[in-house]
Design a protein around this motif. Structure first.
Motif, mmCIF file in Angstrom:
data_model
loop_
_atom_site.group_PDB
_atom_site.id
_atom_site.type_symbol
_atom_site.label_atom_id
_atom_site.label_comp_id
_atom_site.label_asym_id
_atom_site.label_seq_id
_atom_site.Cartn_x
_atom_site.Cartn_y
_atom_site.Cartn_z
ATOM 1 N N GLU A 81 0.718 -1.114 0.127
ATOM 2 C CA GLU A 81 -0.139 0.114 -0.002
ATOM 3 C C GLU A 81 0.858 1.336 0.013
ATOM 4 O OE1 GLU A 81 -3.378 1.915 2.724
ATOM 5 O OE2 GLU A 81 -2.814 -0.482 3.162
ATOM 6 N N ALA A 82 1.978 1.211 0.691
ATOM 7 C CA ALA A 82 2.968 2.581 0.872
ATOM 8 C C ALA A 82 3.562 2.512 -0.751
ATOM 9 C CB ALA A 82 3.892 2.311 1.693
ATOM 10 N N ALA A 83 3.821 1.695 -1.267
ATOM 11 C CA ALA A 83 4.491 1.469 -2.561
ATOM 12 C C ALA A 83 3.575 2.253 -3.566
ATOM 13 C CB ALA A 83 5.134 0.337 -2.888
ATOM 14 N N GLU A 84 2.328 1.834 -3.445
ATOM 15 C CA GLU A 84 1.345 2.383 -4.261
ATOM 16 C C GLU A 84 1.144 3.840 -4.217
ATOM 17 O OE1 GLU A 84 -0.307 0.933 -7.138
ATOM 18 O OE2 GLU A 84 0.917 -0.795 -6.542
ATOM 19 N N SER A 85 1.082 4.249 -2.829
ATOM 20 C CA SER A 85 0.854 5.637 -2.557
ATOM 21 C C SER A 85 2.165 6.510 -2.957
ATOM 22 C CB SER A 85 0.715 5.670 -0.817
ATOM 23 O OG SER A 85 -0.351 5.094 -0.484
ATOM 24 N N LEU A 86 3.427 5.925 -3.009
ATOM 25 C CA LEU A 86 4.452 6.551 -3.307
ATOM 26 C C LEU A 86 4.420 6.806 -4.718
ATOM 27 C CD1 LEU A 86 7.310 4.819 -1.230
ATOM 28 C CD2 LEU A 86 6.489 7.279 -0.970
ATOM 29 N N VAL A 87 3.938 5.858 -5.731
ATOM 30 C CA VAL A 87 3.720 5.597 -7.019
ATOM 31 C C VAL A 87 2.922 6.764 -7.390
ATOM 32 C CG1 VAL A 87 3.036 4.742 -8.915
ATOM 33 C CG2 VAL A 87 4.451 3.428 -7.350
ATOM 34 N N GLN A 88 1.811 6.823 -6.745
ATOM 35 C CA GLN A 88 0.622 7.979 -7.085
ATOM 36 C C GLN A 88 1.027 9.522 -6.561
ATOM 37 O OE1 GLN A 88 -2.093 7.539 -8.811
ATOM 38 N NE2 GLN A 88 -1.583 5.323 -9.068
#
Length: 148
Positions: free
Chosen positions: A61-68
């Motif tokens: 979830e954190a990686a997805e947030s960083l990407v966004q």
């Protein structure tokens, strides 16, 4: 990860991919652009630090947030995702305004319609009432309507 299949981070950074690579599960080798965007904004060491600080179940979830957030920062370097959120809030407010305006116009047109067609409802009632009064009072030589 094995050395033959490096994750996107290790490919981008041109280094060997260790078996316990922190980036591997979140940045697969098939999507190099995804890591490049995050690296450009946050840097590889900061991403690794952030991911390591989190429990494993929260890292995806954190990686997805960083990407966004990184993609938002690339599009809008000053405001990032806050700029997108602000634009969406403005669009919602405009839509709510248009909805309220439309609902007001509908209410206005409905009131005008009722006012214009009110005689269709009252006139038959008046005729029925007039006939009842005439029958009750037996006024045959003049109409009650002239007095109403």
């Amino acid at each position: 990860m094995s050395n033959s299949i490096r994750c996107a981070a290790c490919r981008y950074l041109r280094r060997k991919c260790p078996k316990d690579c922190i980036f591997g599960p979140y940045f697969p080798s098939i999507n190099l652009e995804r890591f490049a965007c995050v690296h450009k904004i946050f840097g590889a060491s900061n991403i690794a630090k952030m991911l390591k600080q989190l429990p494993e179940e929260r890292r995806k979830e954190a990686a997805e947030s960083l990407v966004q957030e990184a993609r938002s920062r690339v599009r809008d370097p000053v405001y990032g995702s806050v700029g997108t959120i602000t634009q969406l809030i403005e669009q919602i407010m405009e839509a709510e305004y248009e909805l309220a305006k439309t609902q007001g116009l509908i209410a206005l047109f409905h009131a005008q319609y009722l006012r214009e067609h009110q005689h269709n409802y009252i006139e038959p009632f008046n005729k029925t009432l007039t006939a009842q009064i005439q029958d009750d009072l037996h006024f045959d030589h003049f109409t009650v309507e002239s007095y109403l």
